[in-house]
Scaffold this motif. Structure first.
Motif, PDB file in Angstrom:
ATOM      1  N   ARG A 146       0.849  -1.191   0.000  1.00  0.00           N
ATOM      2  CA  ARG A 146       0.000   0.000   0.000  1.00  0.00           C
ATOM      3  C   ARG A 146       0.881   1.235   0.000  1.00  0.00           C
ATOM      4  NH1 ARG A 146      -2.299   1.147   6.031  1.00  0.00           N
ATOM      5  NH2 ARG A 146      -0.550   0.358   7.240  1.00  0.00           N
ATOM      6  N   GLU A 147       0.337   2.299  -0.504  1.00  0.00           N
ATOM      7  CA  GLU A 147       1.073   3.550  -0.617  1.00  0.00           C
ATOM      8  C   GLU A 147       0.795   4.439   0.583  1.00  0.00           C
ATOM      9  OE1 GLU A 147       0.520   7.414  -3.351  1.00  0.00           O
ATOM     10  OE2 GLU A 147       1.181   5.651  -4.467  1.00  0.00           O
ATOM     11  N   ILE A 148       1.861   4.899   1.213  1.00  0.00           N
ATOM     12  CA  ILE A 148       1.771   5.847   2.325  1.00  0.00           C
ATOM     13  C   ILE A 148       2.657   7.030   1.967  1.00  0.00           C
ATOM     14  CG2 ILE A 148       2.135   6.234   4.793  1.00  0.00           C
ATOM     15  CD1 ILE A 148       1.787   3.263   5.237  1.00  0.00           C
ATOM     16  N   SER A 149       2.128   8.229   2.061  1.00  0.00           N
ATOM     17  CA  SER A 149       2.880   9.396   1.612  1.00  0.00           C
ATOM     18  C   SER A 149       3.048  10.407   2.730  1.00  0.00           C
ATOM     19  CB  SER A 149       2.168  10.053   0.415  1.00  0.00           C
ATOM     20  OG  SER A 149       0.877  10.495   0.803  1.00  0.00           O
ATOM     21  N   GLY A 150       4.052  11.244   2.562  1.00  0.00           N
ATOM     22  CA  GLY A 150       4.316  12.306   3.526  1.00  0.00           C
ATOM     23  C   GLY A 150       5.194  13.354   2.873  1.00  0.00           C
ATOM     24  N   ARG A 151       5.443  14.434   3.568  1.00  0.00           N
ATOM     25  CA  ARG A 151       6.284  15.514   3.046  1.00  0.00           C
ATOM     26  C   ARG A 151       7.450  15.748   4.008  1.00  0.00           C
ATOM     27  NH1 ARG A 151       3.950  18.640  -0.989  1.00  0.00           N
ATOM     28  NH2 ARG A 151       1.755  18.184  -1.407  1.00  0.00           N
ATOM     29  N   VAL A 152       8.608  15.975   3.431  1.00  0.00           N
ATOM     30  CA  VAL A 152       9.804  16.281   4.199  1.00  0.00           C
ATOM     31  C   VAL A 152      10.123  17.758   3.999  1.00  0.00           C
ATOM     32  CG1 VAL A 152      12.269  15.818   4.484  1.00  0.00           C
ATOM     33  CG2 VAL A 152      10.688  13.930   4.004  1.00  0.00           C
ATOM     34  N   SER A 153      10.452  18.457   5.066  1.00  0.00           N
ATOM     35  CA  SER A 153      10.735  19.881   4.956  1.00  0.00           C
ATOM     36  C   SER A 153      11.932  20.128   4.047  1.00  0.00           C
ATOM     37  CB  SER A 153      10.995  20.481   6.341  1.00  0.00           C
ATOM     38  OG  SER A 153      12.099  19.846   6.956  1.00  0.00           O
ATOM     39  N   LEU A 154      11.922  21.266   3.365  1.00  0.00           N
ATOM     40  CA  LEU A 154      12.959  21.563   2.376  1.00  0.00           C
ATOM     41  C   LEU A 154      14.338  21.728   2.997  1.00  0.00           C
ATOM     42  CD1 LEU A 154      11.071  24.066   0.044  1.00  0.00           C
ATOM     43  CD2 LEU A 154      11.676  21.693  -0.434  1.00  0.00           C
ATOM     44  N   ASP A 155      14.407  22.091   4.281  1.00  0.00           N
ATOM     45  CA  ASP A 155      15.714  22.311   4.897  1.00  0.00           C
ATOM     46  C   ASP A 155      16.289  21.040   5.519  1.00  0.00           C
ATOM     47  OD1 ASP A 155      13.899  22.066   6.943  1.00  0.00           O
ATOM     48  OD2 ASP A 155      14.766  23.664   8.178  1.00  0.00           O
ATOM     49  N   ALA A 156      15.604  19.904   5.363  1.00  0.00           N
ATOM     50  CA  ALA A 156      16.072  18.657   5.978  1.00  0.00           C
ATOM     51  C   ALA A 156      17.358  18.181   5.314  1.00  0.00           C
ATOM     52  CB  ALA A 156      15.002  17.579   5.862  1.00  0.00           C
TER      53      ALA A 156
END
Length: 258
Positions: free
Chosen positions: A187-197
């Motif tokens: 299954r697909e699980i998505s998220g966002r990582v901050s640009l400064d990581a």
């Protein structure tokens, strides 16, 4: 932001700087073979890049690239290779310091952000091969301080959860009916990582948690896979493809048959 890493078990390789980007044309490209697969077109492009360098004396074992090939066979599918300015590789603790080394991947170009790699000390094989200690002492690399750790909340959509639950129920039904030999669910699980990581932290974490997996970071694509499509070394090809695993036989003959 764009770490370039390939690691498998104790063997690790990192790339610094983009010396060359090799991207295969689509099947409609002027110099491409319309019948060739993306992997075949990439092999042709790599051959065109390496052949003149080997002919002028470059060690083929020092010509290193990181890349990927799409599974898709569509004509527009492209494969890519990144040739780094400097390759840093070796094995984890337990080996001699000389097992950790850096190598200019193209002897005709500078090999690092601060200048070319100096000739190796007498007695060392390869004029463009140095230990990490020598590289640091020569000021050829300048490690960047660690940035913020990646943090994200992973989510899946209600529709995705529903589809996954239905797939589980269907699989259980096939098992109960005796009609199933193998089920692979995902299954697909998505998220966002901050640009400064600092994505190097993510690569290091994956290598720590999944030490037996193949860890990769290439052009923003980062992951850990238990499978290895192929490794070529010393004229031998090794592969670890779990989906194609067959049980061992009782003897060499049955092994070959399996």
């Amino acid at each position: 932001r764009r770490p370039l890493v390939g690691a498998s078990g104790r063997r690790q390789l990192g790339g610094l700087g983009d010396l060359k980007l090799i991207e295969t044309p689509g099947a409609d490209g002027a110099d491409s073979d319309a019948d060739a697969s993306p992997a075949g077109r990439l092999a042709e492009a790599w051959h065109r890049y390496t052949t003149p360098r080997v002919q002028t004396g470059a060690d083929p074992h020092r010509l290193i690239a990181f890349g990927w090939v799409p599974f898709s066979t569509r004509p527009e599918a492209r494969a890519r290779l990144i040739v780094p300015q400097l390759a840093v590789g070796g094995e984890d603790a337990g080996d001699s310091a000389d097992s950790d080394s850096t190598s200019s991947t193209d002897p005709s170009r500078s090999a690092g952000p601060a200048g070319p790699v100096r000739p190796a000390p007498d007695g060392r094989t390869g004029g463009n091969r140095l230990t990490l200690t020598e590289v640091e002492a020569a000021g050829l690399v300048h490690p960047l301080p660690w940035g913020p750790a990646p943090r994200t909340e992973l989510r899946s959509t209600p529709d995705e959860r529903t589809r996954f639950e239905r797939a589980v129920a269907a699989g259980l039904g096939w098992i109960d009916a005796g009609d199933c030999r193998k089920v692979v669910l995902g299954r697909e699980i998505s998220g966002r990582v901050s640009l400064d990581a600092d994505l190097r932290r993510l690569v290091r974490r994956l290598h720590h948690v999944y030490a037996d997996c193949c860890i990769f970071a290439m052009d923003g694509l980062i992951g850990a896979s238990p499978e290895r499509l192929a490794t070529v070394s010393g004229g031998q090809v090794r592969s670890r493809v779990l989906a194609g695993t067959a049980a061992r036989g009782a003897d060499p003959t049955s092994d070959r048959r399996a």
